[in-house]
Design a protein around this motif. Structure first.
Motif, PDB file in Angstrom:
ATOM      1  N   PHE A 102      -0.052   5.696   2.632  1.00  0.00           N
ATOM      2  CA  PHE A 102       0.296   5.709   0.805  1.00  0.00           C
ATOM      3  C   PHE A 102       0.393   7.436   1.178  1.00  0.00           C
ATOM      4  O   PHE A 102       1.093   8.561   1.601  1.00  0.00           O
ATOM      5  N   ASP A 142      -3.105   5.713  -8.618  1.00  0.00           N
ATOM      6  CA  ASP A 142      -4.068   4.381  -8.123  1.00  0.00           C
ATOM      7  C   ASP A 142      -5.099   4.772  -7.784  1.00  0.00           C
ATOM      8  O   ASP A 142      -6.381   3.831  -8.232  1.00  0.00           O
ATOM      9  N   GLN A 157       2.867   2.153  -1.490  1.00  0.00           N
ATOM     10  CA  GLN A 157       3.664   2.384  -3.012  1.00  0.00           C
ATOM     11  C   GLN A 157       2.550   2.945  -4.063  1.00  0.00           C
ATOM     12  O   GLN A 157       2.520   3.410  -5.225  1.00  0.00           O
ATOM     13  N   LYS A 158       1.399   2.884  -3.275  1.00  0.00           N
ATOM     14  CA  LYS A 158       0.168   3.198  -3.982  1.00  0.00           C
ATOM     15  C   LYS A 158       0.419   5.258  -4.067  1.00  0.00           C
ATOM     16  O   LYS A 158      -0.004   5.861  -2.546  1.00  0.00           O
ATOM     17  N   GLU A 188      -6.659  -5.202  -6.663  1.00  0.00           N
ATOM     18  CA  GLU A 188      -5.613  -6.181  -6.963  1.00  0.00           C
ATOM     19  C   GLU A 188      -6.000  -7.521  -7.471  1.00  0.00           C
ATOM     20  O   GLU A 188      -4.773  -8.223  -8.141  1.00  0.00           O
ATOM     21  N   CYS A 208      -8.032   3.435 -13.372  1.00  0.00           N
ATOM     22  CA  CYS A 208      -7.910   4.304 -11.954  1.00  0.00           C
ATOM     23  C   CYS A 208      -9.088   4.479 -10.593  1.00  0.00           C
ATOM     24  O   CYS A 208     -10.538   3.906 -11.541  1.00  0.00           O
ATOM     25  N   GLU A 259       0.936  -1.566  -0.372  1.00  0.00           N
ATOM     26  CA  GLU A 259      -0.145  -0.084  -0.169  1.00  0.00           C
ATOM     27  C   GLU A 259       1.583   1.038  -0.131  1.00  0.00           C
ATOM     28  O   GLU A 259       0.473   2.125  -0.639  1.00  0.00           O
ATOM     29  N   LEU A 289      -8.706  -0.280  -3.295  1.00  0.00           N
ATOM     30  CA  LEU A 289      -7.464  -0.937  -4.030  1.00  0.00           C
ATOM     31  C   LEU A 289      -7.383  -2.318  -4.352  1.00  0.00           C
ATOM     32  O   LEU A 289      -6.492  -3.391  -4.828  1.00  0.00           O
TER      33      LEU A 289
END
Ligand code: CA
Length: 241
Positions: free
Chosen positions: A32, A53, A7-8, A126, A79, A5, A122
């Protein structure tokens, strides 16, 4: 806390700096990355380079109607989209979902509730986009690419599905010719008896899939039970994608 998360990228589109700050703070607490856009034009100018994202979009923006902003984002990006709205009218929320939002949060909101919605979307993305899952489903001349949420009609016309639509169609193609209850179609989301969002998503999918939405050929309503996806689904090997 080091998990995927962190990296989001979450983009917050909100003209009220106090509200934006609260959202940025709570998202940062959960690891985040965030960017604040204070107007619709600010977002649209930077959308490509930010590659979010997920976008949290306030419906009440000074320079453009939030619904229109959302449609423009949806046209350019796959997104996730959460609508933030102070308008308590059901019609706005339904219209938002109708036009491609994945969820909505009403102002005033509990920041942790917003984070929960964001994480849920999110997570679903995934799952939907996971390379481990089967990538391409075909049925009656249609092709559904689960890797990039693209639905291609027999005539070659392409539709980019929202995360929610793709998630729904994924459940359908994995469970053809079975009655699916609303709860099964909603996935992990909590469903209240008054929750219309599943019906809204169904009708959006139908508009893309069904030549005659009055008498749908694929997605059948089973009154009092749920929905049924009537099709022979095949999974060509991944090398063909
Ligand atoms: Ca506002």
């Amino acid at each position: 806390m080091k998990d995927p998360e962190s990296q989001k990228m979450i983009v917050i589109v909100e003209d009220d700096p106090d509200v934006a700050r609260i959202i940025e703070q709570v998202l940062a607490d959960f690891g985040f990355r965030t960017t604040w856009c204070r107007s619709a034009s600010d977002l649209l100018r930077r959308l490509r380079s930010l590659a979010p994202d997920l976008c949290i979009i306030d419906l009440g923006l000074p320079d453009m109607d939030g619904i229109e902003v959302m449609q423009r984002v949806r046209a350019q990006s796959g997104c996730g989209i959460v609508i933030l709205t102070g308008r308590a009218h059901v019609s706005d929320r339904v219209m938002g979902l109708e036009l491609g939002a994945d969820d909505y949060v009403l102002k005033p909101f509990e920041p942790r509730e917003l984070v929960a919605r964001v994480r849920s979307i999110l997570r679903r993305r995934e799952t939907v986009n996971s390379p481990a899952t089967r990538q391409l489903a075909t049925f009656a001349g249609w092709r559904f690419n689960l890797g990039n949420n693209t639905l291609t009609a027999p005539n070659g016309e392409e539709h980019l599905l929202s995360t929610s639509e793709a998630e729904l169609l994924k459940v359908f193609v994995n469970n053809p010719n079975r009655i699916l209850q609303r709860e099964q179609l909603m996935g992990s989301r909590d469903v209240s008896p008054t929750d219309r969002s599943i019906d809204v998503r169904i009708s959006r999918l139908r508009r893309k899939l069904e030549p005659d939405s009055e008498s749908p050929a694929f997605i059948k309503t089973v009154y009092g039970a749920g929905y049924l996806f009537l099709a022979t689904v095949e999974w060509p090997s991944e090398s063909m994608t």
